[in-house]
Scaffold this motif. Structure first.
Motif, short mmCIF file in Angstrom:
data_model
loop_
_atom_site.label_atom_id
_atom_site.label_comp_id
_atom_site.label_asym_id
_atom_site.label_seq_id
_atom_site.Cartn_x
_atom_site.Cartn_y
_atom_site.Cartn_z
N THR A 119 0.36 6.48 9.58
CA THR A 119 0.38 7.02 11.08
C THR A 119 1.21 6.67 12.15
OG1 THR A 119 -1.30 7.72 12.65
CG2 THR A 119 -1.35 5.39 12.05
N THR A 120 1.76 7.30 13.11
CA THR A 120 2.60 7.00 14.18
C THR A 120 1.94 7.01 15.49
OG1 THR A 120 3.42 9.19 14.58
CG2 THR A 120 4.74 7.77 12.93
N LEU A 121 0.75 7.12 15.59
CA LEU A 121 -0.10 7.30 16.69
C LEU A 121 -1.21 6.33 16.83
CD1 LEU A 121 0.15 10.97 17.58
CD2 LEU A 121 1.65 9.15 18.67
N VAL B 252 0.47 -1.22 -0.02
CA VAL B 252 0.02 0.01 0.10
C VAL B 252 0.91 1.21 0.04
CG1 VAL B 252 -1.57 1.42 1.53
CG2 VAL B 252 -2.08 -0.94 1.37
N LEU B 253 1.71 1.21 0.72
CA LEU B 253 2.68 2.41 1.03
C LEU B 253 3.53 2.75 -0.21
CD1 LEU B 253 3.67 2.03 4.76
CD2 LEU B 253 2.59 4.08 3.95
N GLN C 245 7.83 7.57 3.08
CA GLN C 245 9.22 6.77 3.48
C GLN C 245 9.63 6.37 4.90
OE1 GLN C 245 11.06 10.17 1.07
NE2 GLN C 245 11.43 8.83 -0.51
N GLN C 246 8.96 7.38 5.75
CA GLN C 246 9.33 7.13 6.93
C GLN C 246 8.50 5.84 7.53
OE1 GLN C 246 8.46 10.67 8.70
NE2 GLN C 246 10.36 11.45 8.54
N GLU D 293 1.63 16.74 -1.10
CA GLU D 293 2.06 15.48 -1.49
C GLU D 293 3.53 15.23 -1.16
OE1 GLU D 293 0.68 14.88 -5.67
OE2 GLU D 293 -1.26 14.23 -4.75
N ARG D 294 4.22 16.34 -1.30
CA ARG D 294 5.69 16.35 -1.17
C ARG D 294 5.91 15.97 0.43
NH1 ARG D 294 8.91 19.68 1.20
NH2 ARG D 294 7.57 21.39 0.94
N LYS D 295 5.11 16.65 1.35
CA LYS D 295 5.31 16.39 2.58
C LYS D 295 4.80 15.05 2.96
CE LYS D 295 4.54 20.96 3.60
NZ LYS D 295 3.87 22.22 4.11
N LEU D 296 4.02 14.58 2.28
CA LEU D 296 3.39 13.18 2.44
C LEU D 296 4.37 12.00 2.09
CD1 LEU D 296 0.82 11.24 3.28
CD2 LEU D 296 0.03 11.60 0.89
N VAL D 297 5.21 12.18 0.89
CA VAL D 297 6.28 11.37 0.50
C VAL D 297 7.28 11.07 1.68
CG1 VAL D 297 8.35 11.29 -0.96
CG2 VAL D 297 6.02 12.00 -1.84
N ARG D 298 7.59 12.33 2.46
CA ARG D 298 8.28 12.01 3.59
C ARG D 298 7.80 11.12 4.59
NH1 ARG D 298 8.93 17.36 5.83
NH2 ARG D 298 9.59 17.88 3.57
#
Length: 120
Positions: free
Chosen positions: A101-103, A12-13, A69-70, A61-66
């Motif tokens: 998501t991280t939370l 998915v990612l 990737q994380q 979307e550029r921010k979403l790419v980061r």
């Protein structure tokens, strides 16, 4: 989380990352090819407004790419699906809705409540 779930979220990612990169490339091509001359100033203003809107979307979307990737890095590190705040597992339903998501939902709700109290 089992290996089947990890494989699913990786796909998915990676798919999301590929889609964003493809749209980005298409935007670059559209903007470099767009040498249109407008006789009507209103048409030119509309085209400029559309371009600015597209660029804002691509910036988001550029921010979403980061973040994607994380998330992929967390998969590689064996940390994917764990809440960065409390260490508990993030629910599969939440991950399906927002795989980067991280939370967990409880920590995210608390974070939003804290922001509301602070007025952020």
């Amino acid at each position: 989380m089992d290996a089947k779930d990890i494989k699913y979220f990786r796909e998915v990612l990676e798919g999301l990352l590929n889609d964003i990169m493809q749209k980005s490339q298409e935007t670059i091509e559209d903007m470099t090819e767009s040498g249109e001359i407008y006789a009507d100033p209103a048409d030119r203003a509309t085209a400029e407004s559309d371009r600015a809107f597209t660029l804002r979307i691509r910036d988001r979307e550029r921010k979403l790419v980061r973040k994607v990737q994380q998330a992929l890095q967390r998969i590689d590190d064996g940390e994917f699906g764990l809440c960065s705040e409390c260490g508990e597992e993030i629910g599969t339903a939440r991950l399906k809705a927002r795989p980067m998501t991280t939370l967990c939902i409880q920590c995210k709700s608390k974070q939003e409540e804290d922001e509301k109290v602070r007025g952020d």
